[in-house]
Write a protein that holds these residues in place. Structure first.
Motif, PDB file in Angstrom:
ATOM      1  N   LEU A   1      77.398  48.563 191.774  1.00 22.14           N
ATOM      2  CA  LEU A   1      78.365  49.127 192.706  1.00 22.14           C
ATOM      3  C   LEU A   1      77.682  49.548 193.999  1.00 22.14           C
ATOM      4  O   LEU A   1      78.241  49.438 195.090  1.00 22.14           O
ATOM      5  CB  LEU A   1      79.068  50.320 192.068  1.00 22.14           C
ATOM      6  N   GLY A   2      76.438  50.049 193.865  1.00 19.37           N
ATOM      7  CA  GLY A   2      75.730  50.502 195.050  1.00 19.37           C
ATOM      8  C   GLY A   2      75.205  49.390 195.897  1.00 19.37           C
ATOM      9  O   GLY A   2      74.860  49.597 197.049  1.00 19.37           O
TER      10      GLY A   2
ATOM     11  N   GLU B   1      84.995  31.881 183.692  1.00 16.09           N
ATOM     12  CA  GLU B   1      84.664  30.480 183.407  1.00 16.09           C
ATOM     13  C   GLU B   1      85.722  29.841 182.515  1.00 16.09           C
ATOM     14  O   GLU B   1      85.966  28.629 182.587  1.00 16.09           O
ATOM     15  CB  GLU B   1      83.285  30.394 182.742  1.00 16.09           C
ATOM     16  N   ALA B   2      86.361  30.653 181.664  1.00 15.25           N
ATOM     17  CA  ALA B   2      87.400  30.153 180.765  1.00 15.25           C
ATOM     18  C   ALA B   2      88.759  30.063 181.443  1.00 15.25           C
ATOM     19  O   ALA B   2      89.743  29.671 180.808  1.00 15.25           O
ATOM     20  CB  ALA B   2      87.487  31.056 179.536  1.00 15.25           C
ATOM     21  N   GLY B   3      88.827  30.424 182.715  1.00  9.36           N
ATOM     22  CA  GLY B   3      90.077  30.330 183.458  1.00  9.36           C
ATOM     23  C   GLY B   3      90.785  31.639 183.678  1.00  9.36           C
ATOM     24  O   GLY B   3      91.882  31.673 184.252  1.00  9.36           O
ATOM     25  N   GLY B   4      90.198  32.745 183.228  1.00  5.30           N
ATOM     26  CA  GLY B   4      90.805  34.052 183.429  1.00  5.30           C
ATOM     27  C   GLY B   4      90.667  34.517 184.865  1.00  5.30           C
ATOM     28  O   GLY B   4      89.750  34.122 185.574  1.00  5.30           O
ATOM     29  N   VAL B   5      91.594  35.359 185.284  1.00  2.43           N
ATOM     30  CA  VAL B   5      91.607  35.874 186.654  1.00  2.43           C
ATOM     31  C   VAL B   5      91.454  37.389 186.619  1.00  2.43           C
ATOM     32  O   VAL B   5      92.248  38.092 185.990  1.00  2.43           O
ATOM     33  CB  VAL B   5      92.911  35.497 187.387  1.00  2.43           C
ATOM     34  N   LEU B   6      90.424  37.880 187.299  1.00  2.00           N
ATOM     35  CA  LEU B   6      90.174  39.310 187.399  1.00  2.00           C
ATOM     36  C   LEU B   6      90.501  39.797 188.808  1.00  2.00           C
ATOM     37  O   LEU B   6      90.847  39.008 189.686  1.00  2.00           O
ATOM     38  CB  LEU B   6      88.706  39.596 187.064  1.00  2.00           C
ATOM     39  N   ALA B   7      90.384  41.109 189.014  1.00  2.00           N
ATOM     40  CA  ALA B   7      90.640  41.680 190.335  1.00  2.00           C
ATOM     41  C   ALA B   7      89.760  40.992 191.374  1.00  2.00           C
ATOM     42  O   ALA B   7      88.614  40.628 191.096  1.00  2.00           O
ATOM     43  CB  ALA B   7      90.358  43.176 190.319  1.00  2.00           C
ATOM     44  N   THR B   8      90.297  40.805 192.567  1.00  2.00           N
ATOM     45  CA  THR B   8      89.573  40.075 193.609  1.00  2.00           C
ATOM     46  C   THR B   8      88.363  40.856 194.102  1.00  2.00           C
ATOM     47  O   THR B   8      87.269  40.310 194.263  1.00  2.00           O
ATOM     48  CB  THR B   8      90.516  39.773 194.789  1.00  2.00           C
ATOM     49  N   ALA B   9      88.526  42.137 194.346  1.00  2.00           N
ATOM     50  CA  ALA B   9      87.445  42.953 194.909  1.00  2.00           C
ATOM     51  C   ALA B   9      86.483  43.400 193.819  1.00  2.00           C
ATOM     52  O   ALA B   9      86.897  43.854 192.745  1.00  2.00           O
ATOM     53  CB  ALA B   9      88.027  44.171 195.617  1.00  2.00           C
ATOM     54  N   ALA B  10      85.202  43.286 194.103  1.00  2.00           N
ATOM     55  CA  ALA B  10      84.185  43.702 193.137  1.00  2.00           C
ATOM     56  C   ALA B  10      84.312  45.178 192.796  1.00  2.00           C
ATOM     57  O   ALA B  10      84.116  45.587 191.639  1.00  2.00           O
ATOM     58  CB  ALA B  10      82.793  43.405 193.694  1.00  2.00           C
ATOM     59  N   SER B  11      84.687  45.991 193.776  1.00  2.00           N
ATOM     60  CA  SER B  11      84.820  47.430 193.523  1.00  2.00           C
ATOM     61  C   SER B  11      85.952  47.711 192.545  1.00  2.00           C
ATOM     62  O   SER B  11      85.876  48.661 191.745  1.00  2.00           O
ATOM     63  CB  SER B  11      85.070  48.176 194.837  1.00  2.00           C
TER      64      SER B  11
END
Length: 300
Positions: free
Chosen positions: A299-300, A237-247
């Motif tokens: 994850l499951g 929400e603050a503009g950070g970018v995380l890995a695209t895939a949830a896994s």
């Protein structure tokens, strides 16, 4: 120490600052000839392996952070080999504010923490720090007594896999509430704000997810598992970018949760010393189990 003071200055008081695990931190009140005072902070590593390396890294990080807008202490001097101090030490400016570990106001602080971490990850230093190191392995994880055995076994299997590919970022590497200072005003006045981020000894280059996961784990253990999951949302929400895939995101979250299993007793002790007396080792273990189990359910 005295050679880094101005003419006529002297140390008039020292105060131990609590909350750290690896270093002893003291606030030094410096008396001036005109009767005024100023504060400095001395951070010393007592019987700590790799103290020289950690102090050199922290000194480099503090120099790099000067003028960036990230509220970090200013470097005054470093003695990584204890040539002049009793122990390997670093002298720096004192920042206003205090660590806040209470449950009250956590929602506001989570948003502030997320915005601050996004700003740290946005830094692009001319010289990158060294690559991150993740020491926890499937063999070093300490499963808490009474934990969900199936969930922990599945979590350990997750970190047997190779780390996901990532885009590197400037990492604090120990960004969590115990290393962030806040100005918390009285009720009815303007909101809280961050006044400083401290302990830059583990500065690294690696995935933003790693810093986010570390703060998430600490929030989960301090305030309950739901806050660990909330932090990743606040970061985005603050503009950070995380890995695209949830896994891939969950890989880093699980890895940090398992890493914490190896030092629950030390973490719990530091929080109790800082005032959270109800956070016994057992209480923190139970929260860690709930957090890791929740991650594996997702994850499951």
């Amino acid at each position: 120490m005295s050679r880094h003071l101005e003419a006529g200055e002297r140390i008039v008081r020292t105060e131990a600052l609590h909350g750290g695990i690896t270093a002893e931190v003291r606030r030094l009140t410096i008396g001036r000839p005109d009767g005024d005072t100023r504060d400095l902070v001395l951070r010393s590593f007592v019987n700590v392996e790799h103290a020289e390396d950690w102090l050199n890294r922290e000194a480099g990080a503090l120099s790099l952070l000067t003028g960036t807008g990230v509220p970090a202490p200013g470097l005054i001097a470093v003695d990584p080999t204890a040539a002049h101090c009793e122990y390997p030490s670093l002298l720096m400016t004192h920042l206003a504010g205090r660590t806040v570990l209470d449950d009250e106001g956590v929602e506001t602080r989570v948003r502030l923490l997320a915005r601050q971490l996004v700003a740290i990850h946005a830094l692009r230093p001319a010289e990158r720090p060294r690559g991150y190191v993740a020491l926890t392995t499937a063999d070093t994880v300490v499963v808490p007594k009474g934990a969900d055995a199936a969930a922990w076994a599945a979590a350990i299997d997750v970190i047997r896999r190779p780390a996901p590919p990532c885009e590197g970022r400037f990492l604090h590497r120990d960004f969590q509430p115990g290393n962030v200072l806040f100005d918390v005003p009285p009720p009815g006045t303007a909101g809280a704000r961050i006044t400083g981020v401290v302990d830059w000894a583990a500065t690294s280059w690696g995935p933003a997810d790693l810093d986010v996961a570390h703060c998430s784990t600490n929030l989960a253990l301090l305030h309950g598992p739901a806050w660990g999951l909330r932090f990743a949302e606040a970061y985005e929400e603050a503009g950070g970018v995380l890995a695209t895939a949830a896994s891939e995101r969950l890989y880093w979250q699980v890895r940090d949760g398992l890493a914490c299993s190896e030092e629950v007793q030390l973490v719990a002790q530091s929080w109790r010393e800082a005032g959270r007396t109800e956070l016994t080792t057992r209480a923190v273990e139970e929260r860690l189990d709930a957090y890791v189990t929740g991650l594996m359910d997702a994850l499951g």
